[in-house]
Design a protein around this motif. Structure first.
Motif, PDB file in Angstrom:
ATOM      1  N   LEU A  24      39.261  25.810  44.376  1.00 52.00           N
ATOM      2  CA  LEU A  24      40.808  26.525  44.890  1.00 52.00           C
ATOM      3  C   LEU A  24      41.783  25.639  45.757  1.00 52.00           C
ATOM      4  O   LEU A  24      42.797  26.110  45.880  1.00 52.00           O
ATOM      5  CB  LEU A  24      40.449  27.774  45.525  1.00 52.00           C
ATOM      6  CG  LEU A  24      39.928  28.877  44.562  1.00 52.00           C
ATOM      7  CD1 LEU A  24      39.414  30.219  45.164  1.00 52.00           C
ATOM      8  CD2 LEU A  24      40.693  29.460  43.568  1.00 52.00           C
ATOM      9  N   ARG A  38      42.925  24.559  39.508  1.00 51.64           N
ATOM     10  CA  ARG A  38      42.989  25.846  40.575  1.00 51.64           C
ATOM     11  C   ARG A  38      43.291  27.156  39.895  1.00 51.64           C
ATOM     12  O   ARG A  38      42.645  28.124  40.292  1.00 51.64           O
ATOM     13  CB  ARG A  38      44.314  25.575  41.291  1.00 51.64           C
ATOM     14  CG  ARG A  38      43.916  24.448  42.485  1.00 51.64           C
ATOM     15  CD  ARG A  38      44.833  24.459  43.522  1.00 51.64           C
ATOM     16  NE  ARG A  38      46.349  24.444  43.066  1.00 51.64           N
ATOM     17  CZ  ARG A  38      47.144  23.644  43.065  1.00 51.64           C
ATOM     18  NH1 ARG A  38      46.784  22.539  42.978  1.00 51.64           N
ATOM     19  NH2 ARG A  38      48.459  23.942  42.595  1.00 51.64           N
ATOM     20  N   ARG A  85      41.209  30.713  39.860  1.00 49.46           N
ATOM     21  CA  ARG A  85      42.112  31.935  40.231  1.00 49.46           C
ATOM     22  C   ARG A  85      42.012  33.051  39.446  1.00 49.46           C
ATOM     23  O   ARG A  85      41.808  34.176  39.738  1.00 49.46           O
ATOM     24  CB  ARG A  85      43.505  31.513  40.593  1.00 49.46           C
ATOM     25  CG  ARG A  85      43.668  30.612  41.865  1.00 49.46           C
ATOM     26  CD  ARG A  85      45.232  30.391  42.054  1.00 49.46           C
ATOM     27  NE  ARG A  85      45.197  29.667  43.490  1.00 49.46           N
ATOM     28  CZ  ARG A  85      46.458  29.014  43.568  1.00 49.46           C
ATOM     29  NH1 ARG A  85      47.705  29.252  42.904  1.00 49.46           N
ATOM     30  NH2 ARG A  85      46.886  28.248  44.889  1.00 49.46           N
ATOM     31  N   GLN A 130      36.874  31.916  48.273  1.00 48.63           N
ATOM     32  CA  GLN A 130      37.915  32.161  48.698  1.00 48.63           C
ATOM     33  C   GLN A 130      38.131  32.067  49.975  1.00 48.63           C
ATOM     34  O   GLN A 130      39.110  31.523  50.721  1.00 48.63           O
ATOM     35  CB  GLN A 130      38.333  33.696  48.188  1.00 48.63           C
ATOM     36  CG  GLN A 130      39.769  33.908  48.632  1.00 48.63           C
ATOM     37  CD  GLN A 130      40.421  35.288  47.974  1.00 48.63           C
ATOM     38  OE1 GLN A 130      39.426  36.149  48.032  1.00 48.63           O
ATOM     39  NE2 GLN A 130      41.765  35.533  47.756  1.00 48.63           N
TER      40      GLN A 130
END
Length: 551
Positions: free
Chosen positions: A380, A388, A392, A443
């Motif tokens: 991420l 990325r 996501r 995250q």
């Protein structure tokens, strides 16, 4: 006859005759609910003091018979009272006894308890005669029917691969609680989905919820949807009229009546009237109307009477000690504890296997959560958008999808690929648990890494993981709590094992109470270990903040 015996008989019989003559109008009519009229109470109290079930029935002038509420064509509740083969047989036997009949609805899970508690005088409720049940009640012989357990499934699954019980290993099979063959399915590796009643099982089968289901052919075959077929048949099981242990005189009388009903074809005619398969009953008619079974003394010889099905489960070496412990807890603490998983070898094996799978799941789920958290944290915050954006998308999916749904979809994909075994299901469960929790923890790692960059600190993955260690630990604990969900896709962890044990044991409260204690202890252990790891990481030296070179 001695005068004392005659006097005792008159003292028992005369009050019953007087009460019958004076209270006959207060007797409940046949087919009424099992709620005695207030006017019956004096008679009922006196009759319950009679020495055996037959004497009580004759004193009341009424016999209470337990029947199934939904088991067509054998029994089904209607506005006109219970209808079907078994209620018809019940009315016929009551008429032969010269008494009225009061029906009480029972199901497979509570019928033996209802009989033992004295709420009914006998059962005609699809009750299979097994060696294990012989210790609980008296089964009247000859039997009145015989069934087989069939495993039915969608035609698309293909019958060749399901011709043996061992082929059910890892597959989910819908069953009802209390079926005597549930232990055989469980010991062959089937994962059992339990339903409290036959009605609920049939409804789920017709809705297509159950890919496989196992029950008596007498129930499933008449109601089987066109998209289902019989995969295999096993375990022939004779059905018997059941009375309490003190009902020997009643059982002897009913045995003579059933023998006659077989011999003269009455049971065969009842079966024809109610669309019940007749092959077994026709064989019984020939048996009881021909030598040697047509002789009056033929009620006892083995050639004329079918034995009960031997479903005795081998006990564990500690079974007697467990029984004594249960009795002691009941006597001294008034605790009804049933340690079913320690009494039989099959239950103990399932229990130990469940513990092993649960521990392996927890270890795998924690490791996959940590590794995927690091992977998501790195991906991420990567410079490449091609890395990325897909991550996501995965993160958004896991955050908006319940764990149960993710596990169910993974199980369906695994089953559709024909690879549903306990090992593969465990591997898939570990991946799903790790993905669900590791993506969220990742995250937090990514946010920590960005914060380190903004602060001008070293933004390595290790430093970011150290800053986000609390979140990683929290999601690792969450993965531990989520491991029981793996039972949905056929992983034989402890929840699944205890469910299987509950399907053929008398009580499940203790079983699931112990399950709760086990998972509480397991989660507490993981929390303690993660807290220790977190403390050590917190005490570890971190890289110094880089200083800017002089211009």
């Amino acid at each position: 006859m001695p005068w004392s015996t005659r006097a005792r008989d008159w003292r028992l019989t005369l009050p019953c005759l007087v009460l019958a003559l004076s209270g006959g109008a207060a007797q409940a009519a046949p087919d009424t609910p099992d709620t005695p009229d207030a006017r019956d109470l004096p008679s009922a109290v006196h009759c319950e003091a009679a020495p055996d079930t037959l004497a009580r029935v004759r004193c009341r002038g009424e016999i209470r018979i337990g029947v199934r509420a939904f088991y067509p064509p054998f029994s089904q509740s209607t506005a006109d009272g219970p209808q079907g083969f078994e209620p018809a047989l019940a009315r016929l036997l009551a008429a032969r006894l010269g008494v009225g009949v009061r029906f009480v609805e029972v199901d497979a899970a509570n019928r033996m308890v209802t009989l033992g508690d004295g709420r009914v005088d006998l059962l005609i409720a699809t009750t299979g005669h097994t060696s294990q049940r012989d210790g609980q009640a008296l089964f009247v012989r000859p039997h009145y029917y015989e069934s087989h357990t069939v495993v039915v499934g969608l035609r698309s699954t293909g019958p060749p691969e399901l011709r043996t019980l061992s082929a059910l290993a890892g597959r989910t099979v819908c069953v009802t609680i209390g079926n005597s063959t549930n232990a055989e399915l469980a010991v062959n590796g089937a994962r059992l989905m339990l339903f409290g009643t036959a009605r609920a099982l049939v409804e789920q089968l017709q809705a297509g919820t159950c890919p496989l289901a196992a029950h008596d052919d007498s129930l499933l075959l008449p109601l089987l949807p066109a998209s289902y077929e019989v995969k295999l048949s096993f375990a022939p099981l004779p059905w018997g009229v059941v009375v309490r242990r003190d009902g020997a005189p009643l059982a002897s009388l009913l045995a003579r009546e059933l023998r006659q009903l077989h011999a003269d074809g009455t049971l065969l005619r009842l079966a024809h009237e109610h669309d019940v398969p007749e092959d077994w009953l026709e064989a019984q008619r020939r048996r009881w109307s021909s030598p040697p079974c047509d002789a009056p003394a033929a009620l006892e010889p083995a050639p004329c009477l079918d034995p009960p099905r031997d479903n005795h489960l081998a006990p564990t070496p500690i079974a007697d000690a467990v029984e004594r412990l249960e009795d002691w807890l009941q006597e001294h603490w008034r605790l009804e504890v049933t340690l079913a998983m320690l009494k039989t070898r099959v239950a103990l094996r399932l229990f130990l296997e469940g513990i092993g799978y649960s521990v392996a799941l927890v270890v795998g789920a924690v490791l996959s959560t940590v590794l995927l958290a690091l992977g998501f944290g790195a991906g991420l915050t990567a410079r490449s958008r091609a890395l990325r954006w897909p991550l996501r998308g995965v993160l958004l999916t896991t955050q908006s999808t319940p764990m149960v749904l993710m596990m169910t979809v993974a199980g369906l994909l695994l089953s559709g690929a024909g690879q549903s075994t306990p090992a593969t299901a465990s591997l898939v469960a570990v991946v799903v648990l790790g993905l669900f929790n590791g993506s969220n923890a990742g995250q937090a790692v990514a946010e920590a890494r960005r914060a380190l960059r903004d602060e001008g600190r070293s933004a390595g993955l290790r430093a970011a993981a150290l800053r986000a260690r609390a979140q990683i630990a929290a999601f690792a604990v969450n993965a531990t709590r989520g491991t029981p969900v793996a039972s949905l896709i056929g992983v034989p962890e402890l929840l699944a094992a205890q469910t299987d044990i509950a399907s053929f044991s008398s009580r499940s409260t203790t079983t699931f109470a112990l399950l709760l204690v086990f998972y509480m202890a397991l989660v507490s252990l993981v929390v303690a270990l993660l807290h220790r790891v977190e403390s050590r990481l917190q005490a570890a030296p971190t890289a110094p903040r880089p200083t800017q070179a002089p211009q």
